[in-house]
Design a protein around this motif. Structure first.
Motif, PDB file in Angstrom:
ATOM      1  N   LYS A   1      36.153  26.980  39.581  1.00  0.00           N
ATOM      2  CA  LYS A   1      36.984  28.175  39.720  1.00  0.00           C
ATOM      3  C   LYS A   1      38.224  28.016  38.847  1.00  0.00           C
ATOM      4  O   LYS A   1      38.661  26.906  38.571  1.00  0.00           O
ATOM      5  N   ILE A   2      38.797  29.145  38.464  1.00  0.00           N
ATOM      6  CA  ILE A   2      40.050  29.134  37.705  1.00  0.00           C
ATOM      7  C   ILE A   2      41.041  30.072  38.383  1.00  0.00           C
ATOM      8  O   ILE A   2      40.700  31.220  38.712  1.00  0.00           O
ATOM      9  N   TYR A   3      42.238  29.582  38.601  1.00  0.00           N
ATOM     10  CA  TYR A   3      43.322  30.365  39.189  1.00  0.00           C
ATOM     11  C   TYR A   3      44.462  30.475  38.172  1.00  0.00           C
ATOM     12  O   TYR A   3      44.602  29.627  37.279  1.00  0.00           O
ATOM     13  N   LEU A   4      45.285  31.501  38.304  1.00  0.00           N
ATOM     14  CA  LEU A   4      46.560  31.490  37.595  1.00  0.00           C
ATOM     15  C   LEU A   4      47.424  30.390  38.202  1.00  0.00           C
ATOM     16  O   LEU A   4      47.264  30.017  39.362  1.00  0.00           O
ATOM     17  N   GLU A   5      48.364  29.847  37.424  1.00  0.00           N
ATOM     18  CA  GLU A   5      49.084  28.649  37.854  1.00  0.00           C
ATOM     19  C   GLU A   5      49.950  28.878  39.079  1.00  0.00           C
ATOM     20  O   GLU A   5      50.171  27.959  39.867  1.00  0.00           O
ATOM     21  N   ASN A   6      50.447  30.089  39.263  1.00  0.00           N
ATOM     22  CA  ASN A   6      51.257  30.379  40.453  1.00  0.00           C
ATOM     23  C   ASN A   6      51.115  31.851  40.812  1.00  0.00           C
ATOM     24  O   ASN A   6      50.637  32.662  40.013  1.00  0.00           O
ATOM     25  N   THR A   7      51.518  32.193  42.012  1.00  0.00           N
ATOM     26  CA  THR A   7      51.305  33.559  42.512  1.00  0.00           C
ATOM     27  C   THR A   7      52.141  34.595  41.771  1.00  0.00           C
ATOM     28  O   THR A   7      51.727  35.756  41.663  1.00  0.00           O
ATOM     29  N   ASN A   8      53.306  34.217  41.248  1.00  0.00           N
ATOM     30  CA  ASN A   8      54.120  35.180  40.502  1.00  0.00           C
ATOM     31  C   ASN A   8      53.389  35.713  39.287  1.00  0.00           C
ATOM     32  O   ASN A   8      53.558  36.873  38.884  1.00  0.00           O
ATOM     33  N   LEU A   9      52.553  34.871  38.661  1.00  0.00           N
ATOM     34  CA  LEU A   9      51.774  35.301  37.499  1.00  0.00           C
ATOM     35  C   LEU A   9      50.752  36.372  37.899  1.00  0.00           C
ATOM     36  O   LEU A   9      50.432  37.252  37.097  1.00  0.00           O
ATOM     37  N   VAL A  10      50.244  36.294  39.121  1.00  0.00           N
ATOM     38  CA  VAL A  10      49.298  37.310  39.591  1.00  0.00           C
ATOM     39  C   VAL A  10      49.981  38.675  39.603  1.00  0.00           C
ATOM     40  O   VAL A  10      49.415  39.680  39.157  1.00  0.00           O
ATOM     41  N   TYR A  11      51.211  38.725  40.095  1.00  0.00           N
ATOM     42  CA  TYR A  11      51.949  39.979  40.152  1.00  0.00           C
ATOM     43  C   TYR A  11      52.403  40.441  38.769  1.00  0.00           C
ATOM     44  O   TYR A  11      52.545  41.640  38.528  1.00  0.00           O
ATOM     45  N   ALA A  12      52.625  39.499  37.848  1.00  0.00           N
ATOM     46  CA  ALA A  12      53.144  39.848  36.525  1.00  0.00           C
ATOM     47  C   ALA A  12      52.063  40.340  35.574  1.00  0.00           C
ATOM     48  O   ALA A  12      52.294  41.277  34.800  1.00  0.00           O
ATOM     49  N   ILE A  13      50.872  39.728  35.609  1.00  0.00           N
ATOM     50  CA  ILE A  13      49.850  40.083  34.613  1.00  0.00           C
ATOM     51  C   ILE A  13      48.504  40.444  35.221  1.00  0.00           C
ATOM     52  O   ILE A  13      47.595  40.875  34.501  1.00  0.00           O
ATOM     53  N   GLY A  14      48.337  40.250  36.519  1.00  0.00           N
ATOM     54  CA  GLY A  14      47.080  40.590  37.163  1.00  0.00           C
ATOM     55  C   GLY A  14      47.201  41.864  37.958  1.00  0.00           C
ATOM     56  O   GLY A  14      48.121  42.662  37.778  1.00  0.00           O
ATOM     57  N   ASP A  15      46.273  42.074  38.848  1.00  0.00           N
ATOM     58  CA  ASP A  15      46.298  43.219  39.755  1.00  0.00           C
ATOM     59  C   ASP A  15      46.313  42.671  41.173  1.00  0.00           C
ATOM     60  O   ASP A  15      45.303  42.214  41.685  1.00  0.00           O
ATOM     61  N   GLU A  16      47.492  42.719  41.802  1.00  0.00           N
ATOM     62  CA  GLU A  16      47.632  42.091  43.116  1.00  0.00           C
ATOM     63  C   GLU A  16      46.947  42.867  44.236  1.00  0.00           C
ATOM     64  O   GLU A  16      46.758  42.345  45.328  1.00  0.00           O
ATOM     65  N   LYS A  17      46.547  44.113  43.951  1.00  0.00           N
ATOM     66  CA  LYS A  17      45.897  44.924  44.976  1.00  0.00           C
ATOM     67  C   LYS A  17      44.543  44.314  45.335  1.00  0.00           C
ATOM     68  O   LYS A  17      43.719  44.035  44.478  1.00  0.00           O
ATOM     69  N   GLY A  18      44.341  44.117  46.627  1.00  0.00           N
ATOM     70  CA  GLY A  18      43.093  43.534  47.079  1.00  0.00           C
ATOM     71  C   GLY A  18      42.955  42.051  46.770  1.00  0.00           C
ATOM     72  O   GLY A  18      41.859  41.497  46.862  1.00  0.00           O
ATOM     73  N   GLN A  19      44.070  41.425  46.409  1.00  0.00           N
ATOM     74  CA  GLN A  19      44.036  40.018  45.992  1.00  0.00           C
ATOM     75  C   GLN A  19      44.636  39.088  47.035  1.00  0.00           C
ATOM     76  O   GLN A  19      45.037  37.971  46.703  1.00  0.00           O
ATOM     77  N   ASN A  20      44.719  39.511  48.288  1.00  0.00           N
ATOM     78  CA  ASN A  20      45.354  38.674  49.308  1.00  0.00           C
ATOM     79  C   ASN A  20      44.712  37.296  49.401  1.00  0.00           C
ATOM     80  O   ASN A  20      45.397  36.277  49.489  1.00  0.00           O
ATOM     81  N   GLY A  21      43.382  37.273  49.391  1.00  0.00           N
ATOM     82  CA  GLY A  21      42.685  35.991  49.482  1.00  0.00           C
ATOM     83  C   GLY A  21      42.988  35.096  48.306  1.00  0.00           C
ATOM     84  O   GLY A  21      43.242  33.888  48.461  1.00  0.00           O
TER      85      GLY A  21
ATOM     86  N   GLU B   1      66.013  41.020  39.925  1.00  0.00           N
ATOM     87  CA  GLU B   1      64.621  41.302  40.283  1.00  0.00           C
ATOM     88  C   GLU B   1      63.998  42.348  39.366  1.00  0.00           C
ATOM     89  O   GLU B   1      62.812  42.282  39.045  1.00  0.00           O
ATOM     90  N   ASN B   2      64.793  43.338  38.940  1.00  0.00           N
ATOM     91  CA  ASN B   2      64.247  44.426  38.131  1.00  0.00           C
ATOM     92  C   ASN B   2      63.726  43.949  36.777  1.00  0.00           C
ATOM     93  O   ASN B   2      62.779  44.518  36.230  1.00  0.00           O
ATOM     94  N   SER B   3      64.344  42.902  36.251  1.00  0.00           N
ATOM     95  CA  SER B   3      63.945  42.410  34.932  1.00  0.00           C
ATOM     96  C   SER B   3      63.034  41.187  35.005  1.00  0.00           C
ATOM     97  O   SER B   3      62.606  40.661  33.980  1.00  0.00           O
ATOM     98  N   TYR B   4      62.727  40.746  36.222  1.00  0.00           N
ATOM     99  CA  TYR B   4      62.019  39.478  36.392  1.00  0.00           C
ATOM    100  C   TYR B   4      60.645  39.470  35.732  1.00  0.00           C
ATOM    101  O   TYR B   4      60.315  38.573  34.960  1.00  0.00           O
ATOM    102  N   PHE B   5      59.823  40.462  36.017  1.00  0.00           N
ATOM    103  CA  PHE B   5      58.462  40.445  35.489  1.00  0.00           C
ATOM    104  C   PHE B   5      58.439  40.639  33.976  1.00  0.00           C
ATOM    105  O   PHE B   5      57.565  40.093  33.296  1.00  0.00           O
ATOM    106  N   GLY B   6      59.394  41.398  33.450  1.00  0.00           N
ATOM    107  CA  GLY B   6      59.495  41.529  31.995  1.00  0.00           C
ATOM    108  C   GLY B   6      59.802  40.190  31.345  1.00  0.00           C
ATOM    109  O   GLY B   6      59.205  39.820  30.327  1.00  0.00           O
TER     110      GLY B   6
END
Length: 416
Positions: free
Chosen positions: A321-341, A225-230
C-alpha cells in the motif's frame, strides 16, 4: 598602506569584508528566535559530535532547531557562524575557502543550511572534517538528501538525524492546550486508559485532533490558516521541481511523471499499486523506472510505502500500500471526502513510524515491531477480526477513553 603584494592585500580585505557580512546576516536572523517551544528531536541529538546531519521535509523546522541550539548554547562571536549554502556568497567562493578563513579567525562551530544546493558539498565537508579536528559542523538539508551517495563517504563520519513534522502532542503544546512529555509505545499499550483519562481531564480532545489532522503537521500553519494549503502545495512543488533534481539526476520530463504519479496516489488512497498499469499510465516502459519514481516520492517525504517485513527496504520490491506522508497532504492535494478510513490509517502509520518499524499485517491493518497487530477504525470498530491474535489492539477514532485493547486513535499522537 603600501603593500608589495598589492593584489593579496586587496583580496584579504574583501575576504574579511565578505566574512563580516555573513556574520551580520547570521546575527540578524537569530535575534528574534524564540526558545519557549523546542521540537522533540532536540533532546535526541548528541550536539557534541563533530559532524551532524539533520534532514527533513521543507517547512518542518530544521533551521529553527539549529537557531535554537545556537541561541541556547553558543556565544555570538567569531567562534560561531551559520550560513545557508544557497547564499550568493558561494557564487564566487567555495565552502573550503569559507572554512579556512573562519577557522583562521577562531571559528569552532559552523552551521550549514541547504547543503544539497551546493554542488560539491559531500567532498568538501569530508575534507573539512578530516583537516580541522577541532571544528564542529552541523548541516541540514532536504529529506531527499542521501549522505551516503557520491564520491565522499560521509557515512562513517556524520551522525544523521531526521526531523519529522509536528506530532499531535507537539501541536497541543504549540496551541497551549497540553504540555506533556512523549509516551513510549509500551507504556501507552499497557496504561492507555489511565493516560487518556488524565490527558482529557478538563479539555475536549477530539476537536483539537480533527484540526490537527487537517492543518497541524507543519509548523508554518501558525502563519495563517487561510494561506496554509497554498503554502503546502508550494512546498510540494519545490520539493519535486528543485530538491529532487539537486540530489538525483532527474530530467524535466521525469519530474512531470513524478507529479502525475503523486496525483494518482493522492486521489486513490490508500493506493494499492499495480505497477504494470501505473507504468502504462505514466508512459514508462520500464517497471523499475516506475518503482524508482515511487522511491523518489518516499525519499522526499511525500509518501509512505507499506510493505511486508520480508521485502525489506529495497525500492525494487513493490509496496503493498502507499499513503501520503501525513494527513495534511490529503487535505491539500487529495480528496478528503469519504477518506475517513484512509486519514485514520495515514495518521497512525505516520506517528508510529517515527520510532517503530511498521509493516503490513496478514490478519489486520498494521504489524508494529513484528510484535503488535493493529486494526484502525471508527468508534464502532469491534475486535472480531483480531480476537484470536495475541498482542492485538484496536486504534479507534472518535473516542476519548478506551477499554481493554481498544485504544483512542489520538493517543498515538503522543509517541514523539
Amino acid at each position: 598602506m603600501y603593500c608589495k603584494k598589492y593584489n593579496i592585500c586587496i583580496n584579504w580585505y574583501f575576504d574579511k569584508y565578505k566574512m563580516e557580512k555573513l556574520f551580520q546576516q547570521f546575527h540578524k536572523k537569530i535575534t528574534n528566535q524564540q526558545i519557549d517551544f523546542v521540537r522533540y528531536l532536540y533532546e535526541d541529538i548528541v550536539w557534541e559530535d563533530r559532524l551532524i546531519a539533520i534532514k527533513g521535509s521543507r517547512g518542518v523546522g530544521k533551521t529553527t532547531l539549529i537557531f535554537q541550539h545556537i541561541k541556547m548554547n553558543r556565544t555570538l562571536n567569531e567562534e560561531t557562524l551559520y550560513v545557508s549554502l544557497d547564499d550568493l556568497y558561494f557564487q564566487a567562493n567555495t565552502l573550503v575557502d569559507l572554512v579556512e578563513e573562519f577557522h583562521l579567525n577562531g571559528g569552532r562551530y559552523l552551521y550549514l543550511d541547504e547543503v544539497h544546493k551546493y554542488a560539491n558539498w559531500s567532498i568538501e565537508i569530508k575534507n573539512i572534517y578530516d583537516i580541522y579536528d577541532d571544528l564542529h559542523v552541523i548541516f541540514s538539508s532536504s529529506s531527499v538528501l542521501e549522505i551516503y551517495k557520491g564520491d565522499a563517504d560521509l557515512s562513517r563520519r556524520a551522525v544523521t538525524y531526521e526531523l519529522r513534522g509536528l506530532s499531535f502532542r507537539e501541536y497541543l503544546i504549540l496551541e497551549n492546550v497540553l504540555h506533556v512529555p512523549k509516551i513510549p509505545l509500551t507504556d501507552l499499550l499497557e496504561n492507555h486508559v489511565v493516560l487518556a483519562e488524565n490527558l482529557v481531564s478538563g479539555i475536549s480532545i477530539i476537536p483539537h485532533f480533527k484540526r490537527y489532522l487537517e492543518l497541524g503537521y507543519y509548523p508554518f500553519y501558525q502563519e495563517g490558516e487561510n494561506s496554509y494549503f497554498g503554502k503546502l502545495r508550494t512546498v510540494i512543488n519545490l520539493t519535486i521541481e528543485t530538491d529532487l533534481p539537486s540530489v538525483f539526476n532527474v530530467e524535466f520530463k521525469t519530474l512531470q511523471k513524478i507529479k502525475k504519479l503523486l496525483y494518482v496516489i493522492a486521489t486513490s488512497l490508500p493506493y494499492i499499486p499495480n505497477i504494470a498499469r501505473l507504468s502504462e499510465s505514466l508512459e514508462t516502459s520500464s517497471r523499475n523506472s516506475t518503482l524508482q519514481y515511487l522511491d523518489y516520492l518516499e525519499k522526499a517525504n511525500l509518501t509512505m510505502s507499506l510493505k511486508t517485513s520480508a521485502k525489506g527496504n529495497n525500492y525494487l520490491a513493490k509496496p503493498d500500500k502507499i499513503y501520503l506522508e501525513n494527513t495534511n497532504l490529503v487535505y491539500a492535494i487529495g480528496d478528503e471526502k469519504g477518506q475517513n478510513g484512509n486519514i485514520r490509517e495515514t495518521f497512525f502509520y505516520n506517528q508510529l513510524s517515527q520510532n517503530n518499524v511498521v509493516n503490513t499485517s496478514k490478519e489486520s491493518d498494521f504489524l508494529v515491531n513484528e510484535k503488535y497487530t493493529f486494526e484502525v477504525g471508527g468508534k464502532g470498530k469491534t475486535t472480531a477480526q483480531i480476537k484470536d491474535i495475541p498482542e492485538s489492539f484496536i486504534a479507534s477514532d472518535n473516542i476519548e477513553i478506551g477499554f481493554r485493547n481498544k485504544i483512542p486513535l489520538w493517543l498515538f499522537g503522543f509517541l514523539y
